[in-house]
Design a protein around this motif. Structure first.
Motif, PDB file in Angstrom:
ATOM      1  N   LYS A  57      14.615  -4.815  47.391  1.00 30.22           N
ATOM      2  CA  LYS A  57      14.114  -3.440  47.375  1.00 30.22           C
ATOM      3  C   LYS A  57      13.733  -2.959  45.976  1.00 30.22           C
ATOM      4  O   LYS A  57      13.272  -1.838  45.819  1.00 30.22           O
ATOM      5  CB  LYS A  57      15.187  -2.506  47.971  1.00 30.22           C
ATOM      6  N   LEU A  58      13.939  -3.798  44.964  1.00 32.11           N
ATOM      7  CA  LEU A  58      13.629  -3.369  43.605  1.00 32.11           C
ATOM      8  C   LEU A  58      12.131  -3.348  43.372  1.00 32.11           C
ATOM      9  O   LEU A  58      11.355  -3.978  44.093  1.00 32.11           O
ATOM     10  CB  LEU A  58      14.316  -4.288  42.596  1.00 32.11           C
ATOM     11  N   ASP A  59      11.717  -2.644  42.345  1.00 27.41           N
ATOM     12  CA  ASP A  59      10.298  -2.467  42.018  1.00 27.41           C
ATOM     13  C   ASP A  59       9.741  -3.766  41.428  1.00 27.41           C
ATOM     14  O   ASP A  59      10.056  -4.137  40.292  1.00 27.41           O
ATOM     15  CB  ASP A  59      10.143  -1.319  41.014  1.00 27.41           C
ATOM     16  N   SER A  60       8.926  -4.456  42.195  1.00 21.37           N
ATOM     17  CA  SER A  60       8.398  -5.757  41.768  1.00 21.37           C
ATOM     18  C   SER A  60       7.367  -5.633  40.647  1.00 21.37           C
ATOM     19  O   SER A  60       6.989  -6.633  40.042  1.00 21.37           O
ATOM     20  CB  SER A  60       7.769  -6.489  42.959  1.00 21.37           C
ATOM     21  N   SER A  61       6.920  -4.416  40.355  1.00 21.43           N
ATOM     22  CA  SER A  61       5.935  -4.228  39.295  1.00 21.43           C
ATOM     23  C   SER A  61       6.585  -4.170  37.911  1.00 21.43           C
ATOM     24  O   SER A  61       5.892  -4.206  36.896  1.00 21.43           O
ATOM     25  CB  SER A  61       5.135  -2.943  39.537  1.00 21.43           C
ATOM     26  N   ILE A  62       7.919  -4.064  37.876  1.00 14.41           N
ATOM     27  CA  ILE A  62       8.633  -4.001  36.605  1.00 14.41           C
ATOM     28  C   ILE A  62       9.099  -5.400  36.218  1.00 14.41           C
ATOM     29  O   ILE A  62       9.885  -6.020  36.943  1.00 14.41           O
ATOM     30  CB  ILE A  62       9.835  -3.041  36.688  1.00 14.41           C
ATOM     31  N   HIS A  63       8.608  -5.911  35.108  1.00 13.84           N
ATOM     32  CA  HIS A  63       8.925  -7.277  34.699  1.00 13.84           C
ATOM     33  C   HIS A  63       9.830  -7.330  33.470  1.00 13.84           C
ATOM     34  O   HIS A  63      10.165  -8.422  33.008  1.00 13.84           O
ATOM     35  CB  HIS A  63       7.631  -8.045  34.419  1.00 13.84           C
ATOM     36  N   GLN A  64      10.220  -6.189  32.948  1.00 10.75           N
ATOM     37  CA  GLN A  64      11.106  -6.142  31.788  1.00 10.75           C
ATOM     38  C   GLN A  64      12.448  -6.785  32.121  1.00 10.75           C
ATOM     39  O   GLN A  64      13.023  -6.547  33.180  1.00 10.75           O
ATOM     40  CB  GLN A  64      11.340  -4.687  31.368  1.00 10.75           C
ATOM     41  N   LYS A  65      12.955  -7.644  31.203  1.00 15.07           N
ATOM     42  CA  LYS A  65      14.250  -8.275  31.377  1.00 15.07           C
ATOM     43  C   LYS A  65      15.133  -7.964  30.172  1.00 15.07           C
ATOM     44  O   LYS A  65      14.651  -7.798  29.051  1.00 15.07           O
ATOM     45  CB  LYS A  65      14.108  -9.794  31.523  1.00 15.07           C
ATOM     46  N   ILE A  66      16.432  -7.895  30.425  1.00 13.13           N
ATOM     47  CA  ILE A  66      17.381  -7.671  29.351  1.00 13.13           C
ATOM     48  C   ILE A  66      18.288  -8.885  29.220  1.00 13.13           C
ATOM     49  O   ILE A  66      18.493  -9.645  30.172  1.00 13.13           O
ATOM     50  CB  ILE A  66      18.228  -6.400  29.581  1.00 13.13           C
ATOM     51  N   ASN A  67      18.819  -9.080  28.006  1.00 13.87           N
ATOM     52  CA  ASN A  67      19.787 -10.140  27.774  1.00 13.87           C
ATOM     53  C   ASN A  67      20.663  -9.749  26.590  1.00 13.87           C
ATOM     54  O   ASN A  67      20.665  -8.585  26.173  1.00 13.87           O
ATOM     55  CB  ASN A  67      19.085 -11.485  27.553  1.00 13.87           C
ATOM     56  N   PHE A  68      21.412 -10.699  26.057  1.00 14.82           N
ATOM     57  CA  PHE A  68      22.329 -10.380  24.970  1.00 14.82           C
ATOM     58  C   PHE A  68      21.621  -9.820  23.736  1.00 14.82           C
ATOM     59  O   PHE A  68      22.195  -9.045  22.974  1.00 14.82           O
ATOM     60  CB  PHE A  68      23.124 -11.621  24.560  1.00 14.82           C
ATOM     61  N   SER A  69      20.379 -10.216  23.515  1.00 18.00           N
ATOM     62  CA  SER A  69      19.679  -9.815  22.293  1.00 18.00           C
ATOM     63  C   SER A  69      18.936  -8.485  22.421  1.00 18.00           C
ATOM     64  O   SER A  69      18.353  -8.007  21.457  1.00 18.00           O
ATOM     65  CB  SER A  69      18.689 -10.906  21.886  1.00 18.00           C
TER      66      SER A  69
END
Length: 320
Positions: A57-69
């Motif tokens: 159900k999440l917005d597939s148009s958002i491609h931003q990813k987060i990680n430790f950095s």
């Protein structure tokens, strides 16, 4: 007849009533073997959307990813909103249909500690403040625990919350982990488990039966070794083949043969004879309920699995 300490029975014993785990999947989370930190492409068998209804159900148009950095998380407001919405939907559903009054948040998809500590604290703080939430269970990897996280989780335990870390072990054989593109080995896991326990955080270990080129002896040895590391709960999954994965290519090239229901059932029986009675059995079944599933077909319906397993267990005097 021996009655297994299932997660439902454990919750009833701990809280005096039914507690339902609510699956939570948040925009932007990923894994270090997906984003290129330790590998690319993820595990050869993995398509997260196959087992997480919230993720679809999440917005597939958002491609931003987060990680430790990640230094400034632009998705935090959205993630908090998604947490509240997913919780409310599942809480209302379980209250109306099953009269469940207490809930555990289950951060399910991807590696849910693979983010900056301030992001995790903001999300977890919000989760612990939601109504009738008794704690949370966090799915993660053994290489995704950074300094400060265990102390943060311990603070929730000290405030009366039930906190579990669900570590994906899958196998104790480094050759298997390399083949499946896990991006880590078993090195340091016993020490990590000991450190987790010292912070009064409960450990649930995940194992997969039916991984490529593993036989029954290897799978049972993975179980015995994991138990020796010191855990509070366990999940055992059958491996199934999903479309558009590396495992699917191996299957089509006849390089991989899926585990049969009979073999899996026999392994579960042998496993439950080994697992101590005070270990919480979180799950012994898994599957994909859509057209992503290629094989084995018996993994399409968990009810088929559980009927078969329950009957097999009753034959040896174990009630699931």
């Amino acid at each position: 007849m021996r009655e297994l300490l299932t997660l439902g029975r454990y919750f009833k014993k701990q809280f005096g009533q039914r507690v339902r785990k609510i699956p939570i999947s948040l925009q932007g989370f990923t894994c270090p073997n997906i984003d290129g930190t330790v590998a690319r492409g993820g595990c050869i068998y993995c398509r997260n959307e196959s087992f997480s209804p919230s993720l679809k159900k999440l917005d597939s148009s958002i491609h931003q990813k987060i990680n430790f950095s990640t230094t400034n998380n632009p998705l935090l407001s959205l993630q908090k909103k998604q947490l509240q919405e997913q919780f409310q939907w599942h809480a209302d559903f379980n209250k109306d249909k099953f009269d469940v009054q207490k809930y555990m948040l289950y951060f399910q998809s991807y590696s849910n500690t693979y983010a900056p500590l301030d992001t995790l604290k903001a999300i977890y703080d919000l989760g612990m403040q939601l109504p009738n939430v008794v704690g949370m269970s966090i799915g993660t990897r053994v290489d995704c625990i950074k300094d400060g996280l265990l102390e943060l989780l311990q603070s929730y335990v000290q405030s009366g919350k039930e906190i579990w870390l669900e570590y994906g072990i899958q196998s104790v054989y480094d050759k298997t982990l390399e083949l499946t593109n896990r991006g880590h080995s078993t090195k340091g896991i016993p020490e990590l488990f000991e450190k987790t326990r010292k912070h009064n955080i409960k450990i649930c270990a995940h194992l997969i039966y039916g991984l490529p080129y593993e036989d029954e002896e290897m799978m049972l040895n993975s179980l015995k070794t994991t138990l020796s590391w010191g855990i509070d709960g366990i999940k055992i999954h059958p491996l199934y083949v999903l479309k558009d994965t590396q495992l699917a290519k191996m299957y089509k090239n006849q390089e991989y043969t899926p585990i049969t229901l009979e073999s899996y059932g026999n392994l579960i029986i042998k496993s439950l004879k080994i697992i101590p009675e005070d270990i919480v059995i979180h799950r012994i079944s898994s599957g994909a309920h859509d057209d992503l599933l290629l094989e084995p077909k018996w993994c399409f319906d968990k009810n088929i699995q559980m009927r078969y397993l329950r009957e097999k267990l009753l034959q040896i005097g174990i009630k699931y």
